[in-house]
Design an enzyme around this catalytic site. Structure first.
Site, PDB file in Angstrom:
ATOM      1  N   ASP A   5     -13.435   1.545   5.899  1.00 39.57           N
ATOM      2  CA  ASP A   5     -12.378   2.545   5.771  1.00 39.57           C
ATOM      3  C   ASP A   5     -12.921   3.804   5.110  1.00 39.57           C
ATOM      4  O   ASP A   5     -13.266   3.798   3.927  1.00 39.57           O
ATOM      5  CB  ASP A   5     -11.243   1.943   4.930  1.00 39.57           C
ATOM      6  CG  ASP A   5     -10.077   2.904   4.724  1.00 39.57           C
ATOM      7  OD1 ASP A   5     -10.159   4.054   5.181  1.00 39.57           O
ATOM      8  OD2 ASP A   5      -9.094   2.490   4.089  1.00 39.57           O
ATOM      9  N   ASP A  51      -1.913   2.919   3.888  1.00 34.83           N
ATOM     10  CA  ASP A  51      -2.495   3.076   2.549  1.00 34.83           C
ATOM     11  C   ASP A  51      -1.409   3.292   1.506  1.00 34.83           C
ATOM     12  O   ASP A  51      -0.654   4.260   1.575  1.00 34.83           O
ATOM     13  CB  ASP A  51      -3.452   4.270   2.516  1.00 34.83           C
ATOM     14  CG  ASP A  51      -4.767   3.981   3.205  1.00 34.83           C
ATOM     15  OD1 ASP A  51      -5.420   2.992   2.847  1.00 34.83           O
ATOM     16  OD2 ASP A  51      -5.149   4.749   4.106  1.00 34.83           O
TER      17      ASP A  51
END
Length: 227
Positions: free
Chosen positions: A178, A36
């Protein structure tokens, strides 16, 4: 049997021993690593850049790594930096790209998979315009910025919508979900159409990574063998 992929999120790993922690989770059975990237502009957090990815590759991490860009704007220079650092897939948010098609084609021109990511509050309307240009669709099921959040239940319908659109054209496009994935909701997420699961705290907060990854796989395999 349907194949599911477990993607531990680096955001929940132990940064003080990152290489070792990632190695442990791979040895425990992770299929890929989810990376991320946050810039403190598009989302209110600051994480890591290409040098960290390059360091993981130099440490010996060989499994595929998908990079989720939560940055504003999306630019070719930074995309290329991540590809050079060892990314296998680059995913970005359409609302922060000045030219979505151009960004997707640039990624794919470097033999890297490309994907679009969708914030919980952003509709999937744009997806159909680019459905033939993507390899993956990532749906955020929490608000981006921080780990250890609860799954947003309204996302179940959005996952179904993405899968219906992909199946409409009979495409080999993965749906990644996610955020907030736990043992008690992973089957429902999968039954809505997801085949890849980004899992952070539910793995990294446990002492035995292998045990928890096996629990996820057993839960999924048991359900989908029976139907």
């Amino acid at each position: 049997m349907k194949r599911f992929h477990i993607l531990p999120s680096l955001l929940s790993a132990d940064f003080s021993r990152l290489g070792d922690d990632v190695s442990r989770v791979i040895f425990a059975g992770a299929d890929m690593i989810h990376f991320d990237v946050m810039d403190n502009h598009y989302v209110s957090n600051l994480t890591f850049g290409p040098m960290v990815l390059s360091s993981l590759r130099n440490y010996g991490i060989k499994v595929p790594i998908d990079v989720h860009l939560m940055i504003r704007p999306v630019c070719h220079r930074l995309i290329f930096d991540f590809i050079k650092a060892g990314a296998n897939c680059i995913i970005f948010h359409p609302e922060v790209s000045s030219n979505i098609k151009d960004s997707l084609l640039f990624i794919k021109s470097h033999s890297c998979k490309a994907g679009l990511a969708f914030h919980p509050d952003i509709s999937l309307d744009v997806l159909e315009r680019f459905i033939f240009d993507v390899d993956v669709v990532l749906l955020l099921s929490v608000y981006p910025g921080f780990s250890n959040q609860s799954f947003i239940v309204s996302m179940f319908e959005k996952i179904k919508k993405a899968r219906v659109l992909i199946d409409k054209y009979d495409l080999d496009v993965s749906v990644i979900v996610d955020g907030g994935i736990k043992i008690d909701n992973v089957v429902k997420v999968a039954s809505c159409g997801a085949d890849m699961f980004v899992i952070g705290s539910a793995i990294f907060d446990e002492e035995d990574y292998s045990c928890v990854i096996n629990k996820f796989r057993s839960k999924l395999n048991k359900y989908f063998v029976c139907i």
